[in-house]
Structure formats: C-alpha cells, structure tokens
Design a protein around this motif. Structure first.
Motif, short mmCIF file in Angstrom:
data_model
loop_
_atom_site.label_atom_id
_atom_site.label_comp_id
_atom_site.label_asym_id
_atom_site.label_seq_id
_atom_site.Cartn_x
_atom_site.Cartn_y
_atom_site.Cartn_z
N VAL A 892 51.61 -26.77 1.28
CA VAL A 892 52.88 -26.58 1.44
C VAL A 892 52.13 -25.30 2.61
O VAL A 892 50.96 -24.86 2.73
N GLU A 895 53.35 -20.46 6.18
CA GLU A 895 54.65 -19.73 5.65
C GLU A 895 55.82 -19.48 5.36
O GLU A 895 56.19 -18.85 4.63
N GLN A 896 55.60 -21.26 4.70
CA GLN A 896 56.45 -21.33 3.49
C GLN A 896 56.28 -20.43 2.06
O GLN A 896 57.07 -20.00 1.18
#
Length: 1007
Positions: A892, A895-896
């Motif tokens: 992932v 930022e996520q």
C-alpha cells in the motif's frame, strides 16, 4: 542401638569360628554392627524397605537372594564360607547390582577377609582389602564404618573421564610422532589402536601376567627389539598361539589381521610405559574415541563440523529413543504375564491348602508346591481346610490336579511370552550413520545390555530361570567416513562390551575374543562415489550426531562437485541451500515413512529449526511426530560453546511429547509448542519489501583512514578520483555498537578487469590482500567455481535491486541480522549496508513504528533463528510472513497507509522514539560534527575530546536496551499502544494472544 561389642572381641570370636556361610553370615554381620557402633538392619529399618538381610527374590534354583545384606545407597554385601572364592561372590553381586539399585559399594566377605569395591558411575573403581586381624588398624575399621553410614567418603577422586583424557593424551603424542616420521596416517591409526587395545586387554586380564608391560620393559633396555617383540605378540593375537611359553587367546576381529608393527625409539617406549601405568580397564569408551581421534588426526572431522558429544547429551537421545520404549514394552509384557499367572497361582495355592489335611496327597502337594516355586502361607487357608475336611480324597485330588494343570499351562504360555519378548529385544538393531569414534554406539550397546539384564532379573522374579546375556556388538550398525574414527569405533565397542561383561560378573566369549565388526562401515553416508544416494543398513533405531557444516561452507569444505552432487540428489525434497546435517534427518525420515525404522534421535545445531533448514523438520512432522526434543542445549567443547538441538521422532506409542523436559501437547517443527508459526506463509503484500545487504566475500572493506588517504590521491588514469568507488559501509556492529568507520570499495558492477584496475589503489587492495589461509580472492573464487563469480573484483552478492531502491530514498530502515535486541534504525545513501543488515527500503516513520513494535519483535523472535544467545532476523521468513495492520501493508502506498485512523499516532510515537535514542547515542555536548574530505558523504560525528570518547564508548544501542531506562520503556509503550489500535486489539494484549491473532491474519491473507 545394638549392644556394644568391642573390635577385639569380634576378632577373637570370629577367628575361631568354622561355621558354614548359611549358619554364620547374619550373626557375623550383627556382631560387626555392634563392634562398629552402627544400628543393625532391624534397628535401622524394621520394615526392611531400605536395609535388610536377603535382599532379592526367592529363586527357582534354590538361592535365597541377590545379596546377603543390602542397604539402599550404601552397599550390597555377599558372604561366603571361610577360605571360599570371594571373586565368585563378587561376580554374583555384579550380576545383580542392577536389581540392588546399583549400590555405590559392593562388599564380599568370607568371615575372615573383607573386600570393598567402589561402584560409582563414571569413576575409576577402587578396591579396599583386609583381613579379620587387620580390623585392629583404624583405617580399615573406618572403611567399614563409612561403608555402613557415609559411603561418599569412599568415592574415588578420579573420574573415568580424567583417566580417559590422560590415556588419550599419551597416545595422541605418540601418533603425531609416528606421522611426523612419514608413516601413512591410516597405518599409524591401526598400530596405535592395537597398542591401546593391548593395554586394555592386559588390565582386563585378557593378556596373561602383565605381558604387554613386560614386553615394553624388555624393549626399554634394547629399543631395537620392540618391533620384533610387538610383531610376535600381534601374530599370536591374530589366531591364538604362544609367546614364549605363555598361551595367548584368539583376538583378531580385524584389529589383529597381521603382525605389522612400527619401530619405536626410547622416548616412544617410555611414553608407552607411562601410559601402561594407567588402569586401562576403566577407560570410558564413550569419550575415549573422540579424544583419541583428535590426536590421531588433528583435522578429525572438523572439515565437516563434527564435535564431541558428552555422555549426558547422548543419553538424552538414547533414553527416549531406545531405552524407554523397550522398557515400556517389557512392562506391558510383564503385566500380561502376571495377569495370566496370578489367578491360576492363587487357585493352585487354594487347592494345596485344601489338600494339606490329607496325608495321602502329601507327595502331590509337594510336587505342586515345587512348581509354584514357593510354599503357600497355609495359615491363611485354615478356614478353607476345615471346610474341605469332609470332602473325599478323590475330589480334593481332582481339584489339586486341575489347578496344577491350569497353572502349568499358564506357565508355558507365560514362558512363551517371556521368550518372545527376549527374542524381539535381542533382534533390536541400532544404526549410527555418522558414528565417529563410536560414542553413541557404545552407549546404545550398554543400554541394550542393561535392558536385557533387567528383563532377565525380573524374569527370575516371575519364576523363569536366569538368562545369560546374549546381546552383543552385532546389534550395532555404523557408517563413518573417517577411517581413523571408524576403526576406533570398533575398538570402543569391543572395549565397552568386555567392560560391561566384567562389571556385571560374566565371562566373555573367547572364540574369538573380538568378534568381527564389519557392520561399522567406512564410507560416505550420503552419496556414493558414482553420485547415487548412499543406502543405510536396516535398523530399528537410528541415533547419532551428524556433521554440522553450514550451507555456506559446503563448497569450501566438501568441494564444488561433491556439494552440487548432494544437492542434486535431494532436489525437490530439501532447499538447495541447507546445512549438511539436514540430509541425515531427511534420510532418517524417509526410512520411518517406509516403515524400516521405528524411532530416530539425532543431534543438530539449533539452526536446524529455522529458515532453509526448517523444511526438513516440517517433512518429519508431516510424516511422523517429534515426541521429544531439547530446543537448545549448551555445553563446552575445546573451550567453545556449542548450541545444539536434540530431536527424537518416530513411533513412541502413547508416550506424551516432551519439550525441554516438560510434557507438552505437541512439538512444532521449529521445536516450540502451542502456536505453530511455522505454518505461516509468505504474503504477497510483503513481496520485495526487505532485502539482505551486500555480501562482500573478499577484501572489499577498508578502515576509514585508508579510504580517506586514497581519496586524497591524484586522479586515476581514467581521470576519476578514488572517491567515486568508496562508500561508508555499515554492518550489524555499527548499529548495535558504535560506528566503526569502515568503507567499502564500491567498483561499478559490470566493469571489465582492465577498467576496474584503473582505480589503482582500491583494485590493488582487492587483488593482493590474502585471507587467513594466505589465498587471494582470485584464487578462492577459482576454487569455488563459476557460481562463486569469475569476476572476482566484484562483491559476491552486490544486491543491485536493493541498492537501486535505497538510492531513490532520503533514508532507509535497517536492522541487524543478528542482535540481542530487535532494533530498527535509519541509514541514508551513500552509506551502504553489509549483509549483516536487513534493509527495508522505506523512508516513512509509519513503517519504522510498525517494525519496532513489540508485536513484530515477538513474531521475529519466533520466526527467526539465532546465533548462540542472539536472535537472528531472517527477512524471508519473518518480514515476508508478518501480517501488517489492515491498510498498512508494504504494497500500500505511504499516502494511503497514512490515511488509516491509527497511522498518525504510530508515526508520532516512532519519531519520538527515534529522536530520543539518537539524542542518547550522540549527546550534543559530547559530539562535534566534521565534514568528510570529499563532498557528498555524511558528516562525521566525533567525540569532542578524550573524556567524551570514554563516555561515548559505553553508549551503544545494545547497552541502551540492556538498561531499558524508564523513558525508553514509556516511549515503547506508547508505540505499542498505537500499533495495537491499528489491529483493533486492546493495548494490553499479551504476546501469545497477539501471535495467535497474527497467525490467523496470515492464514486469512494467504487463503
């Protein structure tokens, strides 16, 4: 307390007595107790549970016991009539020492003479002998008093281990002397083994009249005669014959296959005479072989990493694999025999009681009684007798005969059951497929013989006649690649067999004395010369201590061709990069699965339960079960600590599993119990998330002062300075200790040799710096073959993918592969990581916080391996399998992941923790910063003065986590709470519960 009775009165009374043993023994002992001021058996133990006359069974042969007097933990005492053979009495005590709970003293007496022999395990036996008149000497009286009340005072000071080391040291010296004269090593081994056995045979009274010592004495005055004299003796021992007028037994067994002997000089003969003064009958074969082979062949099997295994560790394998299962089977057979016999015995005794009032049945009653081997307690049956008085004689006779027939039939069935078990026991075969000098084989033989003796003794209790020991060296199978060790293994087994028979009071067979031991083979146990798999002989049990050579050393020690041939044989079953010991485990597993072996007990380094070695234990638990294991045992060999795992697997019946001495439900492949983290599998979300650092495998690193000197040199012929190929270089010690200021010669990958040589000073260093064996890197790489890399001016594993990842980042995370504490920290390119650092190419504090949490640390501790007492982080099994919190997995984007509710708290806690640690490691008032001499490199943080240097040397990451100050604990608690929230757990969740949840999460993601 018994009535006082002076020593003089005791001597006067018993000097004149000529009574036979049976009439006098107990009175003699009671008088002796009074003379010594010791309580009699009845006074000390009225119940007769630990001190009594006639200890043992009433035997069918008519004897009354195994010892005339017995006191637990003190002695077994056997009497004979005056001037009778006390050696025969001693032999009887030896035969029943096991049944007498192995008392520390064995005492024989003919009313006039006393012989006290010590019987402690692993001590050199001592003998105290004196007469009735000698009791007036206080020291002799003291021996008897200590025997009765304080036997520890008689424990010999010298252990068998001490004696064995002395003996081995002498002959190791002689072996090296003979080899230095140019004699072939194998011939020296054969000759020394003959000398060793001759000294043992002499002290064990198998060679007559101290013949070997007399031969050495004769050679001492005329050394030139030694070779002729020794050859004459060896020739006689080959098939039996005369030496002078003295008869020599037939020995041979392959040890005396010819009469070859070496010439010895006066110093050699003097050494042999010194050695001959030791009591060779008491040497310990379980360690003698290893000690001796070290001197005989200094390399011994060090080329494959084998080590000496002490007696206690060997028994931790042999007892669960061999001894306990046999004794469990015997206990079941014995119980069945009792269940068969006791009801009919009771019926027969009742029938005897019913017939005892009829004189005309007296003869038949006596016959039945004799078969029962003991007279019934008739007073118990008086009511029965009265009730049956009125019955007809024929009816009573019929009852008596029916009971007798039933008893005899039951006895025959019981005898068949007993004989069948003995036959099974005597058919047991034990294999050690890496037998070395015979340590395991010798102790396995001793255990088999002890079990056989115990069964025979308990068979006597059941009324069966005594059994002569039938188990011998033919029960053993061995494979050993080293010819020195293989022959010494045979010698150790022969000596052990003879020692056991003598200590147990039995004569040894003499046709020949040494039975051939062709079942101990000298060959490779894994691969044949033609490249095919080596077959192992059939056996019931496999035990041993296979060689420990690590996977990365195989090619160097075994050679490239041999290593690749072995790996090819096991392709598809074991990983290509696995330790040598794993091939022994896999072969044993295969034999269990095929049904040709029942149980296996092997020793391995504790690394077998981790990483690329773990698959072999997974295969074992898939085919059978590990029923006993010691995950980590330590002892010292040659001054170095060795960490091993002891692993027993196969069919152990219903016996519960034991791990590290504790009963557990089951044992996992990684030698843990409970949660089986070995079932965790690599997660796709974690792929390529962690890397090993650069593996140099050569002289690519230099001290900082050397690197700076090179950077000051003029530009090279290619127009470039040396700074272009030099980088600061960190390994695990830089992280856990203080930075060492080491730099890496970092030639660009793909340069030709000519292009690389243009960086003159760095290239010269790589090309000419020898290793510890004096070889250059070019020579070493050539020996290891093409796979080691023909481009010797490049690191063995430069890790280009890892490097490309960290070059893109402002910083990257590292952890020491092996460290006492699991700590993650930041580095920044151009600093390069060594292979002793695991690299996580991420520059966000969120990932640092997740990795530094106690949950990841607990997972790493269970999933990683260890080196001595330091856990090892293995990214392929730890990072690759670790289930990060939902939404924060390595695949992932940062930022996520930061959008997850718990992410902010984790990052903040990680920032605070890292800042506090850095401030403690590099206090601003102790540090000055200095720019490197070339731009582009990190500034150097140096102590500002000597006082600061002395303080900073104690400020290391390891020291910080050893101390764990309150501020560090609080920072970690805050981080752990934030990470627990990311998983949806309570912040006080314990590690075991967290691991269970993590494993469930791993399985869910794999599924």
């Amino acid at each position: 307390m018994s009535t006082s009775f002076s020593v003089d009165a005791f001597v006067r009374k018993w000097r004149a007595v000529e009574l036979k043993e049976r009439s006098a023994a107990q009175e003699h002992f009671l008088d002796l107790c009074r003379a010594l001021g010791e309580p009699t058996p009845a006074e000390a133990d009225p119940a007769g549970t630990f001190y009594c006359f006639e200890r043992g069974a009433t035997k069918t042969s008519g004897g009354e016991g195994w010892a005339d007097v017995w006191k637990r933990g003190c002695f077994g005492w056997e009497y004979k009539g005056k001037r009778k053979n006390l050696e025969a009495a001693f032999g009887q005590l030896q035969q029943y020492a096991l049944a007498l709970e192995n008392p520390p003293l064995l005492i024989v007496c003919d009313l006039d003479r006393f012989v006290v022999r010590t019987n402690w395990t692993n001590t050199v036996s001592e003998k105290h002998e004196f007469s009735l008149d000698d009791l007036r000497e206080p020291r002799n009286l003291q021996v008897l008093k200590w025997a009765m009340s304080d036997p520890e005072r008689l424990r010999p000071g010298k252990t068998r281990d001490d004696l064995t080391e002395d003996a081995a040291a002498e002959f190791a010296t002689l072996a090296q002397t003979l080899r230095s004269r140019g004699h072939p090593a194998a011939q020296v081994a054969h000759f020394i083994n003959r000398l060793v056995f001759c000294m043992f045979a002499e002290d064990a009274e198998l060679l007559p009249n101290k013949m070997f010592v007399r031969m050495l004495e004769a050679a001492k005055s005329d050394p030139g005669q030694f070779q002729t004299l020794a050859s004459t003796l060896f020739a006689a021992m080959r098939s039996g014959g005369l030496v002078g007028f003295e008869r020599i037994d037939w020995f041979n067994g392959g040890l005396f296959d010819d009469d070859e002997a070496f010439a010895l000089d006066p110093d050699d003969i003097a050494l042999c005479l010194r050695a001959a003064k030791l009591d060779w009958s008491e040497i310990d074969p379980s360690i003698f072989g290893t000690l001796f082979v070290r001197g005989l062949d200094p390399d011994k099997r060090s080329e494959t990493g084998s080590e000496y295994t002490d007696r206690d560790k060997i028994m931790m394998i042999i007892e669960p694999v061999l001894t306990r299962p046999l004794l469990r089977e015997w206990a079941a057979v014995r119980e069945n025999i009792n269940a068969l016999i006791e009801p009919v015995r009771k019926a027969a005794e009742e029938a005897i009681a019913g017939a005892s009032n009829f004189p005309e049945l007296a003869e038949e009653v006596r016959a039945v009684e004799s078969r029962l081997a003991s007279k019934p307690q008739l007073e118990l049956f008086q009511d029965l007798i009265k009730a049956k008085r009125v019955r007809a004689v024929d009816s009573v006779r019929s009852t008596l005969r029916a009971a007798d027939r039933a008893y005899q039939e039951a006895r025959e069935q019981a005898r068949a059951m007993f004989a069948a078990f003995l036959a099974r026991l005597r058919a047991v075969r034990v294999l050690d497929p890496a037998c070395g000098s015979g340590n395991f084989l010798y102790l396995a033989l001793v255990e088999l013989k002890n079990v056989e003796r115990r069964v025979s003794i308990e068979g006597e209790l059941l009324g069966f006649p005594p059994e002569f020991p039938a188990i011998g060296p033919d029960a053993l199978r061995g494979i050993e690649i080293n010819p020195y060790a293989a022959e010494l293994a045979r010698v150790s087994v022969w000596i052990g067999e003879i020692q056991w028979m003598r200590r147990s009071g039995f004569n040894i067979g003499r046709q020949p004395i040494l039975k051939p031991l062709d079942t101990i083979e000298c060959r490779n146990a894994i691969i044949n010369e033609d490249g095919t798999a080596a077959a192992w002989p059939a056996a019931d049990v496999i035990v041993g201590n296979p060689p420990y050579l690590g996977a990365k050393l195989l090619k160097r020690r075994l050679g490239v061709q041999m290593t690749e041939a072995i790996r090819a044989l096991y392709q598809g079953r074991l990983p290509g990069f696995t330790d040598l010991v794993c091939y022994w485990f896999e072969n044993a597993r295969e034999m269990i699965e095929a049904g040709t072996v029942k149980r296996v007990g092997l020793v391995a380094t504790n690394s077998i339960r981790k990483n690329t070695n773990l698959p072999v234990l997974k295969r074992i638990t898939g085919a059978t079960r590990i029923f006993e294991a010691w995950s980590e045992e330590q002892w010292t060999v040659d001054g170095a600590a060795v960490d091993v795992s002891l692993i027993c697997f196969g069919d152990a019946g219903t016996e519960p599993a034991r791990l590290d001495g504790e009963i557990v439900g089951s044992i996992n492949p990684d030698l843990t119990t409970g949660i089986d983290l070995t079932s965790a599998r690599p997660l796709p979300q974690n792929r390529n998330g962690a890397f090993l650092g650069i593996q140099k495998s050569g002289p690519f690193d230099v001290p900082g002062e050397v690197a700076r000197a090179w950077m000051r040199e003029p530009t090279n012929p290619n127009g470039r300075g040396n700074a272009a190929v030099l980088k600061p270089y960190w390994n695990g010690d830089d992280l856990t200790g203080r930075p060492r200021d080491v730099w890496l010669i970092d030639l660009p990958i793909g340069l030709s040799k000519a292009e690389a040589s243009l960086y003159a000073s760095p290239f010269r260093h790589i090309a000419t710096t020898p290793d510890d064996d004096g070889k250059t890197i070019e020579q070493l790489r050539a020996e290891l073959g093409e796979r080691a890399g023909p481009r010797w001016w490049e690191p063995h594993w430069p890790r280009p993918e890892m490097r490309s990842r960290i070059e893109e980042l402002s910083r990257y995370i590292v952890t020491a592969e092996t460290a006492q504490h699991r700590v993650f920290a930041w580095l920044s390119y151009p600093v390069l990581p060594d292979k002793n650092l695991i690299v996580i190419p991420r520059d966000d504090d969120l990932m640092l916080g997740l990795l530094q949490s106690r949950f990841h640390a607990a997972w790493a501790l269970r999933k990683g391996s260890d080196l001595e007492d330091r856990p090892r982080y293995t990214h392929t099994t730890t990072f690759a399998t670790f289930p990060f919190p939902p939404g924060m997995t390595p695949d992932v984007s940062v930022e996520q992941a930061r959008a997850e509710p718990a992410a902010g708290a984790i990052e903040a806690a990680a920032v605070q923790l890292n800042a506090a640690r850095e401030a403690w490691l590099y206090p601003s008032d102790l540090i000055i910063e200095e720019a490197e001499i070339v731009e582009g490199f990190p500034v150097r943080r140096l102590p500002k003065d000597d006082a600061a240097r002395r303080q900073l040397v104690r400020r290391t990451m390891t020291a910080l986590y050893n101390e764990r100050p309150a501020w560090l604990i609080e920072l970690h608690l805050a981080l752990d709470a934030a990470v627990a929230a990311a998983y949806g757990w309570a912040e006080d969740i314990d590690d075991e519960e967290a691991l269970r949840a993590l494993l469930d999460l791993n399985k869910a993601r794999v599924g």
